[in-house]
Design a protein around this motif. Structure first.
Motif, PDB file in Angstrom:
ATOM      1  N   ASP A  96      -5.308   5.049   8.489  1.00 58.95           N
ATOM      2  CA  ASP A  96      -3.912   5.457   8.324  1.00 58.95           C
ATOM      3  C   ASP A  96      -3.800   6.724   7.481  1.00 58.95           C
ATOM      4  O   ASP A  96      -3.837   6.645   6.248  1.00 58.95           O
ATOM      5  N   ILE A 128       0.895  -1.167   0.000  1.00 57.26           N
ATOM      6  CA  ILE A 128       0.000   0.000   0.000  1.00 57.26           C
ATOM      7  C   ILE A 128       0.932   1.214   0.000  1.00 57.26           C
ATOM      8  O   ILE A 128       1.576   1.495   1.000  1.00 57.26           O
ATOM      9  N   THR A 169      -5.944  -5.318   2.277  1.00 62.32           N
ATOM     10  CA  THR A 169      -4.658  -5.007   1.671  1.00 62.32           C
ATOM     11  C   THR A 169      -4.482  -5.723   0.331  1.00 62.32           C
ATOM     12  O   THR A 169      -3.994  -5.142  -0.633  1.00 62.32           O
ATOM     13  N   ASP A 189     -10.945  -2.394  10.676  1.00 64.24           N
ATOM     14  CA  ASP A 189      -9.624  -1.974  10.239  1.00 64.24           C
ATOM     15  C   ASP A 189      -9.782  -1.301   8.874  1.00 64.24           C
ATOM     16  O   ASP A 189      -9.945  -1.967   7.851  1.00 64.24           O
ATOM     17  N   GLY A 217       1.172   4.370  13.211  1.00 57.46           N
ATOM     18  CA  GLY A 217       0.663   3.664  12.040  1.00 57.46           C
ATOM     19  C   GLY A 217      -0.508   2.786  12.420  1.00 57.46           C
ATOM     20  O   GLY A 217      -0.972   2.798  13.574  1.00 57.46           O
ATOM     21  N   GLY A 218      -0.976   2.017  11.455  1.00 57.09           N
ATOM     22  CA  GLY A 218      -2.142   1.170  11.668  1.00 57.09           C
ATOM     23  C   GLY A 218      -1.902   0.054  12.675  1.00 57.09           C
ATOM     24  O   GLY A 218      -2.822  -0.348  13.390  1.00 57.09           O
ATOM     25  N   SER A 219      -0.690  -0.443  12.729  1.00 55.88           N
ATOM     26  CA  SER A 219      -0.408  -1.566  13.631  1.00 55.88           C
ATOM     27  C   SER A 219      -0.616  -1.170  15.086  1.00 55.88           C
ATOM     28  O   SER A 219      -1.282  -1.882  15.846  1.00 55.88           O
ATOM     29  N   GLY A 262     -11.434  -2.061   3.224  1.00 57.70           N
ATOM     30  CA  GLY A 262     -10.292  -1.967   2.326  1.00 57.70           C
ATOM     31  C   GLY A 262      -9.243  -2.990   2.734  1.00 57.70           C
ATOM     32  O   GLY A 262      -8.390  -2.712   3.563  1.00 57.70           O
ATOM     33  N   ALA A 295      -7.458   0.897   7.805  1.00 59.87           N
ATOM     34  CA  ALA A 295      -6.149   1.560   7.683  1.00 59.87           C
ATOM     35  C   ALA A 295      -5.913   2.029   6.253  1.00 59.87           C
ATOM     36  O   ALA A 295      -5.558   3.181   6.016  1.00 59.87           O
ATOM     37  N   TYR A 296      -6.145   1.124   5.317  1.00 61.49           N
ATOM     38  CA  TYR A 296      -5.944   1.511   3.916  1.00 61.49           C
ATOM     39  C   TYR A 296      -7.150   2.287   3.356  1.00 61.49           C
ATOM     40  O   TYR A 296      -7.004   3.358   2.772  1.00 61.49           O
ATOM     41  N   HIS A 331      -5.652  -8.103   7.919  1.00 68.62           N
ATOM     42  CA  HIS A 331      -4.228  -7.745   7.932  1.00 68.62           C
ATOM     43  C   HIS A 331      -3.499  -8.465   9.071  1.00 68.62           C
ATOM     44  O   HIS A 331      -4.041  -8.609  10.167  1.00 68.62           O
ATOM     45  N   HIS A 362      -1.189   8.103   6.835  1.00 62.08           N
ATOM     46  CA  HIS A 362      -0.014   7.965   5.953  1.00 62.08           C
ATOM     47  C   HIS A 362      -0.329   7.104   4.731  1.00 62.08           C
ATOM     48  O   HIS A 362       0.527   6.872   3.898  1.00 62.08           O
ATOM     49  N   LYS A 363      -1.558   6.655   4.624  1.00 65.27           N
ATOM     50  CA  LYS A 363      -1.998   6.044   3.372  1.00 65.27           C
ATOM     51  C   LYS A 363      -3.002   6.999   2.715  1.00 65.27           C
ATOM     52  O   LYS A 363      -2.683   7.673   1.762  1.00 65.27           O
ATOM     53  N   CYS A 420      -1.319  -7.628  11.048  1.00 64.27           N
ATOM     54  CA  CYS A 420      -1.002  -6.883  12.274  1.00 64.27           C
ATOM     55  C   CYS A 420      -2.060  -7.133  13.359  1.00 64.27           C
ATOM     56  O   CYS A 420      -1.806  -6.910  14.543  1.00 64.27           O
TER      57      CYS A 420
HETATM   58  C1  PLP Z   1      -1.312  -0.902   6.183  1.00 66.43           C
HETATM   59  C2  PLP Z   1      -2.341  -1.658   6.900  1.00 66.43           C
HETATM   60  C3  PLP Z   1      -2.187  -2.014   8.238  1.00 66.43           C
HETATM   61  C4  PLP Z   1      -0.916  -1.779   8.986  1.00 66.43           C
HETATM   62  O1  PLP Z   1      -0.690  -0.433   9.184  1.00 66.43           O
HETATM   63  P1  PLP Z   1       0.775   0.174   9.361  1.00 66.43           P
HETATM   64  O2  PLP Z   1       0.518   1.623   9.240  1.00 66.43           O
HETATM   65  O3  PLP Z   1       1.628  -0.386   8.266  1.00 66.43           O
HETATM   66  O4  PLP Z   1       1.257  -0.223  10.704  1.00 66.43           O
HETATM   67  C5  PLP Z   1      -3.233  -2.646   8.858  1.00 66.43           C
HETATM   68  N1  PLP Z   1      -4.372  -2.934   8.212  1.00 66.43           N
HETATM   69  C6  PLP Z   1      -4.550  -2.635   6.912  1.00 66.43           C
HETATM   70  C7  PLP Z   1      -5.836  -2.983   6.239  1.00 66.43           C
HETATM   71  C8  PLP Z   1      -3.531  -1.981   6.212  1.00 66.43           C
HETATM   72  O5  PLP Z   1      -3.713  -1.680   4.922  1.00 66.43           O
END
Ligand code: PLP
Length: 484
Positions: A300, A95, A246, A271, A154-156, A244, A273-274, A189, A302-303, A191
């Motif tokens: 996130d 991503i 990954t 989740d 970040g997402g984690s 969303g 994040a993306y 994901h 940063h995404k 994480c």
């Molecule tokens: C990127 C992502 C994560 C992890 O996030 P980081 O910012 O890389 O720690 C978790 N879940 C999803 C769906 C992601 O796309």
């Protein structure tokens, strides 16, 4: 006494170099600006992927002072031009992040004034700014005023905070752990699994819910799994949905999952994040219906807001529960206990001291307004459709139409194992390096992913990227001929 003063003055003369004078600061800035401008101006012309290793010896700390010029040279040669160029619009793997210029300015200012963004008492302004960003995200996702959140690295870590809160709220500990059940999918994901391990829930029961053709969780299967678990004496605890994924950019049917969570009194975690920020687009906002009913949510910036790496966020509806899991104090923190109007980031996170990461998000949002962000997200969606058309025309097979901006493709060779062929094709693409793509396995099929998410990925990049893929396909087919 005199001796001490003498020595202090001697040391002062040496340590003074840690505070450069204005003229020196200006000279340093000039060099850094030159570097930055060169880097940005050339992004469209340099390779996105260079699979070569940096020279370890050049990073060595030998304790000696060096000129900035020399230092920047090492940075350029050994860091900025090795591996994946994540700032490039040619980054179409995993991503992609972004790296908005405004964020760099924000980080710079945050570092100069060095706000202590852990507790409100130390920098009420920094904390209010961050809480303002959290309020803004709450409003986007339909979370109430009473929700709480945290800007994470970040997402984690954001997922870790949410899952910790859920664990404590549902009192999942001791002998309850191996009787409690979490419902996830093969597309969740990794994480999430990592977070469960860290928070002592690795022995919890996991149920992988079946997916439909578009890789979305099947609500019927979720319902029946929960019922089965109840009948067998297990304790359903949490649903982890993705907005969303990954691998395939799929959004689970959030509203149906929320119904099921509600009916069974489960914690509902999403989740996103993306995918989260696609809720800002008119085209996709309906797909997020039900996200406002979740108990916790990860996004996130940063995404989806194109910030540089180091910016995730978690939102949690149950403020009391989030604080209960993360708020602790100590004697040396006693001055902080003066009545705090604002929730301090340290009370919603494992972190105490932390980077003032609100500034890198707040500054670009204020500088640009939301319009270009929304346009950029919608642009990515259309570029994804465009890339699929080009791939089809070029003779590739493509995966089902994705919910968002991650899609995949593969080539079906006539006389060779498909997986081996596409692996070879990806190798060719990596060797070429103009664009970076990554792969995944979809039901054991090796496929190449296109994740179109960098703010620098434009029509030009997509057209060139598919052209590159076509070129690499020809080369891979030629290789195959020669092998015969
Ligand atoms: C990127 C992502 C994560 C992890 O996030 P980081 O910012 O890389 O720690 C978790 N879940 C999803 C769906 C992601 O796309």
């Amino acid at each position: 006494m005199q001796d001490i003063i003498y020595r202090i003055k001697e040391l002062q003369e040496i340590s003074e170099s840690l505070e450069p004078k204005e003229s020196e600061r200006n000279a340093s800035m000039d060099q850094v600006w030159d570097f930055s401008n060169n880097f940005i101006n050339n992004l469209a012309y340099v390779k996105t992927f260079e699979n070569n290793h940096p020279r370890k010896d050049r990073f060595k700390i030998d304790g000696k002072a060096k000129g900035l010029h020399q230092i920047l040279e090492v940075y350029r040669d050994e860091v900025a031009s090795k591996g994946i160029c994540a700032a490039s619009g040619g980054h179409l793997g995993y991503i992609p992040g972004g790296g908005l210029f405004g964020s760099a300015l924000g980080d710079f200012l945050a570092d100069i004034t060095n706000e202590y963004a852990g507790v409100s008492y130390a920098s009420p302004g920094a904390v209010q700014m961050e809480n303002g960003l959290i309020r803004w995200m709450c409003s986007i996702f339909g979370y109430p005023e009473t929700a709480i959140g945290n800007l994470t690295s970040g997402g984690s870590i954001a997922n870790l905070i949410a899952l910790t809160t859920a664990r404590d709220r549902h009192k999942i500990k001791g002998s309850r752990i191996h009787k409690s059940v979490i419902y996830i999918s093969q597309q969740t994901h990794h994480c999430i699994l990592k977070a469960l391990k860290i928070i002592g829930l690795e022995d919890i029961q996991l149920r992988y819910i079946e997916l439909d053709h578009f890789f979305r969780m099947k609500p019927d299967h979720l319902s029946s799994s929960i019922q089965k678990d109840i009948n067998m004496g297990f304790m359903p605890f949490m649903i982890v949905a993705s907005a969303g994924t990954t691998d395939t950019g799929a959004i689970d049917p959030l509203n149906s999952l929320a119904d099921i969570a509600n009916k069974n009194k489960l914690w509902f975690h999403v989740d996103a994040a993306y995918g989260g920020f696609f809720i800002l687009t008119d085209a996709k906002k309906d797909k997020f219906k039900g996200i406002e009913r979740s108990d916790s949510l990860v996004i996130d910036p940063h995404k989806g807001l194109f910030l540089p790496y180091g910016s995730g966020a978690v939102l949690i509806k149950d403020k009391k529960a989030a604080l209960k899991s993360h708020q602790l104090s100590a004697n040396y923190m006693q001055d902080v206990d003066v009545v705090e109007e604002d929730v301090s980031p340290a009370d919603v996170s494992p972190e105490l001291s932390r980077h003032f990461r609100g500034m890198r998000m707040w500054l670009p949002l204020q500088l640009h307004g939301l319009k270009p962000f929304k346009a950029c997200l919608e642009e990515k969606l259309l570029l994804t459709l465009h890339s699929r058309e080009l791939l089809l025309k070029a003779g590739f097979r493509i995966g089902p139409e994705p919910d968002l901006s991650v899609t995949y493709f593969w080539y079906e060779p006539k006389r060779m194992d498909s997986n081996a062929f596409n692996k070879a094709l990806l190798h060719r693409i990596h060797e070429d390096g103009q664009f970076f793509m990554s792969s995944t396995l979809i039901e054991n099929l090796f496929v190449i992913r296109l994740a179109i998410f960098s703010f620098r990925t434009k029509l030009r990049e997509i057209d060139l990227a598919i052209e590159t893929v076509r070129k690499c396909l020809s080369l891979t087919l030629e290789d195959l001929e020669h092998q015969k």
